[in-house]
Scaffold this active site. Structure first.
Site, PDB file in Angstrom:
ATOM      1  N   CYS A   1       0.824  -1.219   0.000  1.00 56.26           N
ATOM      2  CA  CYS A   1       0.000   0.000   0.000  1.00 56.26           C
ATOM      3  C   CYS A   1       0.859   1.270   0.000  1.00 56.26           C
ATOM      4  CB  CYS A   1      -0.956  -0.020   1.176  1.00 56.26           C
ATOM      5  SG  CYS A   1      -0.213  -0.473   2.750  1.00 56.26           S
TER       6      CYS A   1
HETATM    7  N1  LIG Z   1      -4.639  -4.268   4.960  1.00 56.82           N
HETATM    8  C1  LIG Z   1      -4.074  -3.550   3.990  1.00 56.82           C
HETATM    9  O1  LIG Z   1      -4.346  -2.341   3.827  1.00 56.82           O
HETATM   10  C2  LIG Z   1      -3.116  -4.209   3.045  1.00 56.82           C
HETATM   11  C3  LIG Z   1      -2.684  -5.511   3.235  1.00 56.82           C
HETATM   12  N2  LIG Z   1      -1.817  -6.072   2.338  1.00 56.82           N
HETATM   13  C4  LIG Z   1      -1.360  -7.448   2.505  1.00 56.82           C
HETATM   14  O2  LIG Z   1      -2.454  -8.323   2.198  1.00 56.82           O
HETATM   15  C5  LIG Z   1      -2.377  -9.508   2.986  1.00 56.82           C
HETATM   16  C6  LIG Z   1      -3.706  -9.702   3.725  1.00 56.82           C
HETATM   17  O3  LIG Z   1      -3.875  -8.574   4.574  1.00 56.82           O
HETATM   18  P1  LIG Z   1      -5.212  -8.305   5.377  1.00 56.82           P
HETATM   19  O4  LIG Z   1      -6.374  -8.690   4.549  1.00 56.82           O
HETATM   20  O5  LIG Z   1      -5.115  -6.918   5.863  1.00 56.82           O
HETATM   21  O6  LIG Z   1      -5.050  -9.337   6.583  1.00 56.82           O
HETATM   22  P2  LIG Z   1      -6.153  -9.840   7.626  1.00 56.82           P
HETATM   23  O7  LIG Z   1      -5.407 -10.160   8.866  1.00 56.82           O
HETATM   24  O8  LIG Z   1      -7.262  -8.868   7.689  1.00 56.82           O
HETATM   25  O9  LIG Z   1      -6.701 -11.187   6.984  1.00 56.82           O
HETATM   26  C7  LIG Z   1      -5.905 -12.307   6.739  1.00 56.82           C
HETATM   27  C8  LIG Z   1      -6.777 -13.517   6.419  1.00 56.82           C
HETATM   28  O10 LIG Z   1      -5.921 -14.634   6.242  1.00 56.82           O
HETATM   29  C9  LIG Z   1      -6.424 -15.754   6.977  1.00 56.82           C
HETATM   30  N3  LIG Z   1      -5.304 -16.540   7.537  1.00 56.82           N
HETATM   31  C10 LIG Z   1      -4.922 -17.748   7.109  1.00 56.82           C
HETATM   32  N4  LIG Z   1      -3.844 -18.179   7.768  1.00 56.82           N
HETATM   33  C11 LIG Z   1      -3.553 -17.240   8.679  1.00 56.82           C
HETATM   34  C12 LIG Z   1      -2.554 -17.124   9.685  1.00 56.82           C
HETATM   35  N5  LIG Z   1      -1.633 -18.075   9.845  1.00 56.82           N
HETATM   36  N6  LIG Z   1      -2.556 -16.016  10.450  1.00 56.82           N
HETATM   37  C13 LIG Z   1      -3.461 -15.044  10.279  1.00 56.82           C
HETATM   38  N7  LIG Z   1      -4.427 -15.106   9.334  1.00 56.82           N
HETATM   39  C14 LIG Z   1      -4.484 -16.202   8.541  1.00 56.82           C
HETATM   40  C15 LIG Z   1      -7.237 -15.166   8.083  1.00 56.82           C
HETATM   41  O11 LIG Z   1      -8.089 -16.068   8.716  1.00 56.82           O
HETATM   42  P3  LIG Z   1      -9.180 -17.148   8.146  1.00 56.82           P
HETATM   43  O12 LIG Z   1      -8.584 -17.970   7.039  1.00 56.82           O
HETATM   44  O13 LIG Z   1      -9.477 -17.981   9.341  1.00 56.82           O
HETATM   45  O14 LIG Z   1     -10.367 -16.339   7.710  1.00 56.82           O
HETATM   46  C16 LIG Z   1      -7.773 -13.858   7.536  1.00 56.82           C
HETATM   47  O15 LIG Z   1      -9.045 -13.993   7.020  1.00 56.82           O
HETATM   48  C17 LIG Z   1      -1.207  -9.322   3.951  1.00 56.82           C
HETATM   49  O16 LIG Z   1      -0.098 -10.010   3.444  1.00 56.82           O
HETATM   50  C18 LIG Z   1      -0.972  -7.811   3.926  1.00 56.82           C
HETATM   51  O17 LIG Z   1       0.347  -7.483   4.181  1.00 56.82           O
HETATM   52  C19 LIG Z   1      -1.392  -5.398   1.223  1.00 56.82           C
HETATM   53  C20 LIG Z   1      -1.805  -4.117   0.992  1.00 56.82           C
HETATM   54  C21 LIG Z   1      -2.656  -3.403   1.904  1.00 56.82           C
HETATM   55  C1  LIG Z   2      -0.796   0.347   9.117  1.00 55.59           C
HETATM   56  C2  LIG Z   2       0.032  -0.867   8.791  1.00 55.59           C
HETATM   57  O1  LIG Z   2       0.464  -1.588   9.673  1.00 55.59           O
HETATM   58  N1  LIG Z   2       0.267  -1.108   7.510  1.00 55.59           N
HETATM   59  C3  LIG Z   2       1.022  -2.263   7.039  1.00 55.59           C
HETATM   60  C4  LIG Z   2       1.037  -2.247   5.535  1.00 55.59           C
HETATM   61  C5  LIG Z   2       0.606  -3.566   4.948  1.00 55.59           C
HETATM   62  C6  LIG Z   2       1.121  -3.756   3.550  1.00 55.59           C
HETATM   63  O2  LIG Z   2       0.707  -3.272   2.542  1.00 55.59           O
HETATM   64  O3  LIG Z   2       2.241  -4.354   3.505  1.00 55.59           O
HETATM   65  P1  LIG Z   2       2.744  -5.797   3.066  1.00 55.59           P
HETATM   66  O4  LIG Z   2       1.763  -6.335   2.101  1.00 55.59           O
HETATM   67  O5  LIG Z   2       4.087  -5.541   2.508  1.00 55.59           O
HETATM   68  O6  LIG Z   2       2.829  -6.575   4.349  1.00 55.59           O
HETATM   69  C7  LIG Z   2       2.476  -2.179   7.514  1.00 55.59           C
HETATM   70  O7  LIG Z   2       2.983  -1.079   7.718  1.00 55.59           O
HETATM   71  O8  LIG Z   2       3.123  -3.237   7.560  1.00 55.59           O
END
Ligand SMILES: NC(=O)C1=CN([C@@H]2O[C@H](COP(=O)(O)OP(=O)(O)OC[C@H]3O[C@@H](n4cnc5c(N)ncnc54)[C@H](OP(=O)(O)O)[C@@H]3O)[C@@H](O)[C@H]2O)C=CC1
Ligand SMILES: CC(=O)N[C@@H](CCC(=O)OP(=O)(O)O)C(=O)O
Length: 333
Positions: free
Chosen positions: A149
């Site tokens: 992001c």
């Molecule tokens: N949040 C953001 O703004 C952004 C996130 N990302 C990346 O996208 C990916 C997903 O992020 P985000 O959706 O925010 O994450 P969340 O924590 O909100 O969701 C992760 C999902 O993965 C499932 N899961 C499966 N295995 C595991 C485990 N071992 N530990 C934890 N959760 C697990 C979870 O549970 P279950 O399967 O039980 O439902 C859950 O639904 C990450 O790699 C993050 O860095 C990238 C850009 C922006």
């Molecule tokens: C607020 C906050 O914690 N933001 C996340 C950004 C997640 C993300 O886009 O990063 P990856 O997909 O590289 O994990 C962080 O700073 O790690």
């Protein structure tokens, strides 16, 4: 070129998974066939959110495990898992995989040890994946690494200027809403720690510094801050011009973009205009006191910073209209 594509979402119950799900449901050429969640497997989609299947309409199938969603043979598999879990997946043999995590953004496994804090379990296969940020690095191939992001905002602001600025001393100041940290609760995300507060974190060690550097061609100083808001992200970038007209470069680069807007002189990017959207706003200012130029980009971390960009990449790969399924219109307050 096919007119419809089937979709599976792995990790559909997390924040990026749910946002991807919402866009897929709104997309006229995507058909949702599977949603994965280990904790909700076997339950109806309404266990995640009662708005799904609202008014008796069956909009989403029942949850299956993440492994089953990965193996279901969809044309497009969106992977929305935490980094280390995503790094371990064996990509399905057919279709396109778009990984929203950071697990496949680098060829060099050493980056994972140093910046992500784990040894990559499938290091030998990293070269099969390609990084895709549509406005700068269009998608190609079948294994796609969706950008981070903060990296998205910094690269949209600086990518078109990379050859026209002094590569020394570039500073990127990032600020993100709390949903950027995902759904799993942590003490640092407790309301008592976040509300009425702004905290710098991972100073000098954030994993998006090497991602930004890899696609600009030079290193930057990057400092992220956590904002007491749910969503939205700003990257404020401090650069020195090498003499070229930077505004003209940005305006030319994004002239035809349905997603990125370069604001008119004097207007500042604003989280409230990009939140809940897949748009990006960029503005450029000359510093009145120094020879620096300041370039600011605003995105929604879950929109252009994650799910919106993933769907945009899918659209480009399948020859669908680039903005299909994206949230780009409206003047909501
Ligand atoms: N949040 C953001 O703004 C952004 C996130 N990302 C990346 O996208 C990916 C997903 O992020 P985000 O959706 O925010 O994450 P969340 O924590 O909100 O969701 C992760 C999902 O993965 C499932 N899961 C499966 N295995 C595991 C485990 N071992 N530990 C934890 N959760 C697990 C979870 O549970 P279950 O399967 O039980 O439902 C859950 O639904 C990450 O790699 C993050 O860095 C990238 C850009 C922006
Ligand atoms: C607020 C906050 O914690 N933001 C996340 C950004 C997640 C993300 O886009 O990063 P990856 O997909 O590289 O994990 C962080 O700073 O790690």
């Amino acid at each position: 070129m096919q007119n419809m594509a089937s979709v599976s979402i792995v990790g559909a119950a997390g924040y990026t998974g749910q946002e991807t799900l919402d866009r897929v449901l709104a997309h006229p050429q995507l058909e949702l066939v599977a949603i994965g969640s280990d904790s909700l497997a076997g339950q109806p989609a309404t266990a995640l959110d009662p708005r799904l299947n609202r008014n008796g309409g069956k909009r989403a199938p029942i949850f299956i495990t993440n492994d089953a969603a990965l193996a279901c043979g969809a044309d497009i598999t969106f992977v929305c898992l935490p980094n280390e879990r995503a790094a371990a997946i064996e990509p399905p043999a057919r279709g396109v995989v778009i990984d929203l995590s950071g697990a496949h953004r680098f060829d060099d496994a050493e980056v994972y040890r140093r910046w992500y804090g784990f040894d990559h379990p499938r290091a030998g296969e990293l070269g099969r994946w390609s990084y895709a940020l549509p406005e700068l690095v269009p998608p190609h191939g079948t294994l796609i690494a969706n950008p981070g992001c903060y990296a998205t905002a910094a690269l949209l602001a600086l990518g078109p200027l990379a050859g026209a600025i002094d590569p020394a001393g570039v500073v990127v100041d990032g600020k993100s809403g709390m949903t950027g940290a995902g759904k799993v609760p942590r003490p640092s995300m407790h309301a008592g720690a976040v509300l009425e507060n702004i905290s710098p974190y991972k100073v000098g060690v954030h994993q998006h510094a090497p991602e930004i550097a890899a696609h600009l061609g030079f290193d930057v100083t990057f400092v992220p801050h956590l904002l007491p808001v749910r969503r939205g992200l700003l990257a404020t970038c401090y650069v020195r011009s090498g003499g070229a007209g930077l505004r003209a470069l940005l305006e030319a680069h994004y002239a035809d973009s349905p997603v990125v807007t370069v604001l008119p002189e004097g207007a500042t990017p604003d989280l409230s205009r990009v939140r809940h959207t897949d748009a990006a706003e960029i503005a450029l200012f000359d510093d009145g006191f120094t020879d620096r130029t300041i370039v600011i980009c605003a995105v929604d971390n879950l929109g252009k910073g994650a799910a919106g960009q993933a769907v945009q990449n899918a659209n480009l790969l399948f020859g669908f209209p680039e903005a299909a399924g994206l949230r780009l219109s409206g003047v909501l307050v």
